[in-house]
Design a protein around this motif. Sequence first.
Motif, PDB file in Angstrom:
ATOM      1  N   GLN A   4      -6.290  -3.886  -3.363  1.00 46.95           N
ATOM      2  CA  GLN A   4      -6.311  -3.281  -4.706  1.00 46.95           C
ATOM      3  C   GLN A   4      -7.451  -2.260  -4.819  1.00 46.95           C
ATOM      4  O   GLN A   4      -7.259  -1.177  -5.389  1.00 46.95           O
ATOM      5  N   SER A  48       0.842  -1.199   0.000  1.00 43.57           N
ATOM      6  CA  SER A  48       0.000   0.000   0.000  1.00 43.57           C
ATOM      7  C   SER A  48       0.883   1.258   0.000  1.00 43.57           C
ATOM      8  O   SER A  48       0.616   2.231  -0.727  1.00 43.57           O
ATOM      9  N   SER A  67      -6.162   0.834  -3.036  1.00 42.95           N
ATOM     10  CA  SER A  67      -5.103   1.550  -3.753  1.00 42.95           C
ATOM     11  C   SER A  67      -5.649   2.242  -4.994  1.00 42.95           C
ATOM     12  O   SER A  67      -5.251   3.366  -5.318  1.00 42.95           O
ATOM     13  N   LEU A  68      -6.561   1.584  -5.675  1.00 45.95           N
ATOM     14  CA  LEU A  68      -7.136   2.220  -6.879  1.00 45.95           C
ATOM     15  C   LEU A  68      -7.914   3.467  -6.480  1.00 45.95           C
ATOM     16  O   LEU A  68      -7.822   4.507  -7.138  1.00 45.95           O
ATOM     17  N   GLY A  74      -2.253   0.394  -8.391  1.00 48.93           N
ATOM     18  CA  GLY A  74      -1.764  -0.503  -7.355  1.00 48.93           C
ATOM     19  C   GLY A  74      -1.015  -1.662  -7.952  1.00 48.93           C
ATOM     20  O   GLY A  74       0.064  -1.491  -8.517  1.00 48.93           O
ATOM     21  N   PHE A  75      -1.625  -2.849  -7.853  1.00 51.02           N
ATOM     22  CA  PHE A  75      -0.977  -4.045  -8.389  1.00 51.02           C
ATOM     23  C   PHE A  75      -1.145  -4.109  -9.907  1.00 51.02           C
ATOM     24  O   PHE A  75      -2.222  -3.854 -10.426  1.00 51.02           O
ATOM     25  N   ARG A 102       4.207   0.814  -8.908  1.00 52.14           N
ATOM     26  CA  ARG A 102       3.337  -0.339  -9.149  1.00 52.14           C
ATOM     27  C   ARG A 102       4.024  -1.596  -8.648  1.00 52.14           C
ATOM     28  O   ARG A 102       5.258  -1.691  -8.683  1.00 52.14           O
ATOM     29  N   ASN A 132     -10.331  -6.760 -10.028  1.00 51.88           N
ATOM     30  CA  ASN A 132      -9.713  -5.429 -10.124  1.00 51.88           C
ATOM     31  C   ASN A 132      -8.213  -5.507 -10.450  1.00 51.88           C
ATOM     32  O   ASN A 132      -7.508  -4.511 -10.372  1.00 51.88           O
ATOM     33  N   PHE A 133      -7.727  -6.696 -10.766  1.00 50.97           N
ATOM     34  CA  PHE A 133      -6.321  -6.852 -11.182  1.00 50.97           C
ATOM     35  C   PHE A 133      -6.237  -6.818 -12.699  1.00 50.97           C
ATOM     36  O   PHE A 133      -6.931  -7.589 -13.365  1.00 50.97           O
ATOM     37  N   ARG A 169      -7.591  -8.453  -3.164  1.00 46.60           N
ATOM     38  CA  ARG A 169      -8.665  -7.713  -3.861  1.00 46.60           C
ATOM     39  C   ARG A 169      -9.047  -6.464  -3.060  1.00 46.60           C
ATOM     40  O   ARG A 169      -9.251  -5.396  -3.614  1.00 46.60           O
ATOM     41  N   HIS A 189       2.299   1.801  -3.388  1.00 49.57           N
ATOM     42  CA  HIS A 189       1.259   2.365  -4.268  1.00 49.57           C
ATOM     43  C   HIS A 189       1.072   3.861  -3.993  1.00 49.57           C
ATOM     44  O   HIS A 189       0.848   4.649  -4.906  1.00 49.57           O
TER      45      HIS A 189
END
Length: 380
Positions: free
Chosen positions: A241, A206, A244-245, A251-252, A214, A295-296, A238, A209
């Motif tokens: 992510q 985190s 972070s988004l 993020g990832f 990334r 979300n990846f 998840r 990010h």
Amino acid sequence: MKWISDPALVGIAQKVEAGERLSFEEGLALFQTRDLNTLMRLADGRKRALHGDKVYFVHSMRLEFTNICYVGCTFCAFAARKTEERAWDYDPEQVVAQVGRRYLPGITELHMSSGHHPNHKWAYYPEMVQRLREAYPDLQVKAFTAAEIEHLSKISKKPTLEVLRDLQAAGLSAMPGGGAEIFADRVRKQVAKNKVKAEKWLQIHSEAHSLGMRTNATMLYGHIETLEERLDHMHRLRELQDDSLARYGGGFHAFIPLAFQPLGNTLAQNLGKTDFTTGLDDLRNLAVARIYLDNFPHIKGYWVMIGSELTQVSLDWGVSDIDGTIQEEHIAHAAGATSPMALSQAGMIRMIQHAGRVPVLRDAYYNELDTFPHVTEAAD
Ligand code: V47
């Protein structure tokens, strides 16, 4: 959807096709189903919705600057004690020389992760990154797992955020996803009890990010974990992510399942295990990840651990990235991986083309550098 043979998947398939998020119970149903045909189709549908026929790969190099490590993870066959003959430890100048030895024109990503060395001082790490960037300005350095970052925080007595900031200032581009293993406490205590805790691993990613860096996330599966624990691992990723988004707009990049390699480590010896994960377990795991981790951007099929043949098949099971050419890999090979040490660019392109997909050469930031044609004939 007349092909669905498992009634438990009917509602799930409707949600997946509508792009809706699955609950934990629904994720578990994907892991438990015997209707692998439906699982494959759903994962492939999600992959195609995101990337069409594109499959990404990178012209890359791997370097482990030391295998000396004091942590003692039970799954690891790579770590050595200082006194062992097989131990190595490069100083920053030797790291640059080792990169020179492996370097090929066009390589963009240098992926480094190594042992937790008991004696290196903090200054060694930013100096190494800086020297590499000076010697090879076009190389993007993806290095240091969250476990290593925690170790650097201890030796530098700086908070992990500051360690990341300093390494970024020295030229660090991105972080690899290692050290995650399985987050569940029950498993972590048995396989990596002296390593970064799950919460800290997530916190460090985190923080990366938050700096606009990334990162990737891995999961080491196929040993003592249950299916619930695999899904719990994905669930925590998840959630991070999402966060972070929302907070940092990124993020990832990728989730990478790592199939347990069972040779030369105490975990396998204690379990009396000499068998590798099975092909369908590998494929199922990738497909569930593709569907659950909605979300990846990418799910990686890691050819080093599952072999290039199965990696090619995995392109129908939700995989959108097959990592890189690598040049030389030691962590998986120390534990019995039978894959080659490296693949050529031509070999990676062929693997993707013969799966009916479009190879896209990327860099460590997922910038698209080149696209290769779609081929309709499977023969050379
Ligand atoms: O952190 C160690 C795992 C990881 C074994 O971020 C093992 O792009 C299986 O993290 N069997 C290193 N796994 C590799 C890694 C990685 C690989 C590819 C791409 C990326 C990326 C990251 O390998 C370690 C550990 O979790 N590992 N021993 C073993 N016996």
